[in-house]
Design a protein around this motif. Structure first.
Motif, mmCIF file in Angstrom:
data_model
loop_
_atom_site.group_PDB
_atom_site.id
_atom_site.type_symbol
_atom_site.label_atom_id
_atom_site.label_comp_id
_atom_site.label_asym_id
_atom_site.label_seq_id
_atom_site.Cartn_x
_atom_site.Cartn_y
_atom_site.Cartn_z
ATOM 1 N N THR A 156 20.504 -1.772 50.613
ATOM 2 C CA THR A 156 19.607 -0.655 50.899
ATOM 3 C C THR A 156 20.319 0.413 51.721
ATOM 4 O OG1 THR A 156 17.757 -2.192 50.887
ATOM 5 C CG2 THR A 156 17.365 -0.043 51.875
ATOM 6 N N ALA A 157 21.087 -0.024 52.698
ATOM 7 C CA ALA A 157 21.795 0.917 53.572
ATOM 8 C C ALA A 157 22.859 1.710 52.818
ATOM 9 C CB ALA A 157 22.438 0.166 54.736
ATOM 10 N N GLY A 158 23.313 1.200 51.693
ATOM 11 C CA GLY A 158 24.336 1.883 50.912
ATOM 12 C C GLY A 158 25.744 1.518 51.329
ATOM 13 N N HIS A 159 25.915 0.379 51.998
ATOM 14 C CA HIS A 159 27.262 -0.045 52.398
ATOM 15 C C HIS A 159 28.145 -0.241 51.165
ATOM 16 C CE1 HIS A 159 25.760 -1.789 56.484
ATOM 17 N NE2 HIS A 159 25.463 -0.512 56.318
ATOM 18 N N SER A 171 23.988 6.166 47.305
ATOM 19 C CA SER A 171 23.050 5.074 47.600
ATOM 20 C C SER A 171 21.834 5.243 46.688
ATOM 21 C CB SER A 171 22.628 5.087 49.064
ATOM 22 O OG SER A 171 21.784 6.196 49.325
ATOM 23 N N TYR A 172 21.165 4.135 46.377
ATOM 24 C CA TYR A 172 20.057 4.246 45.426
ATOM 25 C C TYR A 172 18.954 5.143 45.963
ATOM 26 C CZ TYR A 172 16.202 1.257 47.136
ATOM 27 O OH TYR A 172 15.137 0.748 47.824
ATOM 28 N N GLU A 173 18.756 5.155 47.284
ATOM 29 C CA GLU A 173 17.702 6.013 47.837
ATOM 30 C C GLU A 173 18.035 7.494 47.642
ATOM 31 O OE1 GLU A 173 17.834 2.179 49.975
ATOM 32 O OE2 GLU A 173 19.321 3.730 49.665
ATOM 33 N N ASN A 174 19.283 7.871 47.885
ATOM 34 C CA ASN A 174 19.667 9.270 47.692
ATOM 35 C C ASN A 174 19.640 9.667 46.218
ATOM 36 O OD1 ASN A 174 19.926 9.722 50.404
ATOM 37 N ND2 ASN A 174 22.114 9.364 50.459
ATOM 38 N N LYS A 179 6.238 17.676 47.539
ATOM 39 C CA LYS A 179 7.492 17.339 48.202
ATOM 40 C C LYS A 179 7.744 15.840 48.015
ATOM 41 C CE LYS A 179 9.864 17.265 52.592
ATOM 42 N NZ LYS A 179 9.743 16.293 53.644
ATOM 43 N N TRP A 180 8.909 15.486 47.520
ATOM 44 C CA TRP A 180 9.309 14.093 47.303
ATOM 45 C C TRP A 180 10.355 13.754 48.352
ATOM 46 C CZ3 TRP A 180 8.385 9.825 44.307
ATOM 47 C CH2 TRP A 180 9.390 8.873 44.215
ATOM 48 N N GLU A 181 10.142 12.670 49.073
ATOM 49 C CA GLU A 181 11.070 12.280 50.128
ATOM 50 C C GLU A 181 11.300 10.775 50.091
ATOM 51 O OE1 GLU A 181 11.273 12.242 55.019
ATOM 52 O OE2 GLU A 181 9.662 13.330 54.034
ATOM 53 N N VAL A 182 12.550 10.359 50.310
ATOM 54 C CA VAL A 182 12.885 8.941 50.410
ATOM 55 C C VAL A 182 13.534 8.713 51.769
ATOM 56 C CG1 VAL A 182 14.145 7.003 49.408
ATOM 57 C CG2 VAL A 182 13.237 8.797 47.908
ATOM 58 N N ARG A 183 12.972 7.788 52.538
ATOM 59 C CA ARG A 183 13.496 7.453 53.866
ATOM 60 C C ARG A 183 14.186 6.102 53.816
ATOM 61 N NH1 ARG A 183 7.915 8.952 56.969
ATOM 62 N NH2 ARG A 183 7.983 11.193 56.515
ATOM 63 N N ASN A 184 15.436 6.077 54.232
ATOM 64 C CA ASN A 184 16.240 4.868 54.165
ATOM 65 C C ASN A 184 16.372 4.235 55.547
ATOM 66 O OD1 ASN A 184 18.132 2.866 53.781
ATOM 67 N ND2 ASN A 184 19.578 4.149 52.707
ATOM 68 N N ALA A 185 15.832 3.025 55.712
ATOM 69 C CA ALA A 185 15.958 2.278 56.964
ATOM 70 C C ALA A 185 16.752 0.993 56.729
ATOM 71 C CB ALA A 185 14.584 1.969 57.547
ATOM 72 N N GLY A 186 17.652 1.019 55.741
ATOM 73 C CA GLY A 186 18.480 -0.156 55.469
ATOM 74 C C GLY A 186 19.488 -0.395 56.574
#
Length: 176
Positions: A25-28, A35-38, A54-61
């Motif tokens: 999730t974090a995109g390491h 990263s999949y969220e971006n 407005k479409w937004e994705v918040r990444n807390a990985g």
């Protein structure tokens, strides 16, 4: 989930996705851009902008080695992604000790679902499974029992198997 989409379109508001999980999730081991969220945000924002939403994705990985885990991250979901998310993704496949279908892990999965549904907008819970299962039934078993899905499906509970396509098509790797 349909009601959340309709609300965003009718009121010209926002549709917000939150993501919690480990390094996947974090995109390491990946560029942040990829990263999949971006990727999800870039791809879907174009569609949603057409509807003036407005479409937004918040990444807390986070990486699984920092003391945070699938067993305790769910308790901080609201603080990590915000109480205003419409859908929340969970991906801890690699760190779920005792096997993803163990009773202890299934208990954590139900806690995640309940914590998500107790949030302000009761975001639809979505499990992202990176375990490489080839069939939907096999993948769903890693999230919980059929009873778990029967109990929470009306609130949008679902599971996505990220590596199924590669396994079912017998992907042999990149050829130079």
């Amino acid at each position: 989930l349909a009601d959340k989409i309709a609300r965003a379109i009718v009121w010209k508001g926002a549709f917000i996705v939150g993501a919690i999980g480990s390094s996947v999730t974090a995109g390491h081991d990946n560029c942040a851009y990829d990263s999949y969220e971006n990727q999800l945000e870039r791809t879907m924002a174009i569609v949603w902008e057409t509807a003036e939403v407005k479409w937004e994705v918040r990444n807390a990985g986070e990486g699984g080695g920092c003391g945070d885990s699938h067993a305790n991250q769910v308790y901080c979901t609201r603080q990590m992604v915000g109480d205003d998310v419409d859908s929340i993704h969970y991906s801890w496949t690699y760190f779920e000790g005792g096997g993803a279908s163990s009773p202890a892990t299934i208990k954590v999965h139900e806690e995640f679902i309940r914590f998500a549904l107790s949030m302000k907008r009761a975001p639809a819970p979505l499990f992202f499974n990176t375990g490489g299962f080839t069939g939907r039934a096999e993948c769903m078993k890693t999230v919980g029992t059929k009873n778990l899905f029967d109990a929470y499906a009306k609130w949008g509970l679902n599971v996505v198997c990220l590596q199924s396509g590669l396994k079912t098509t017998k992907y042999v790797g990149k050829k130079w």
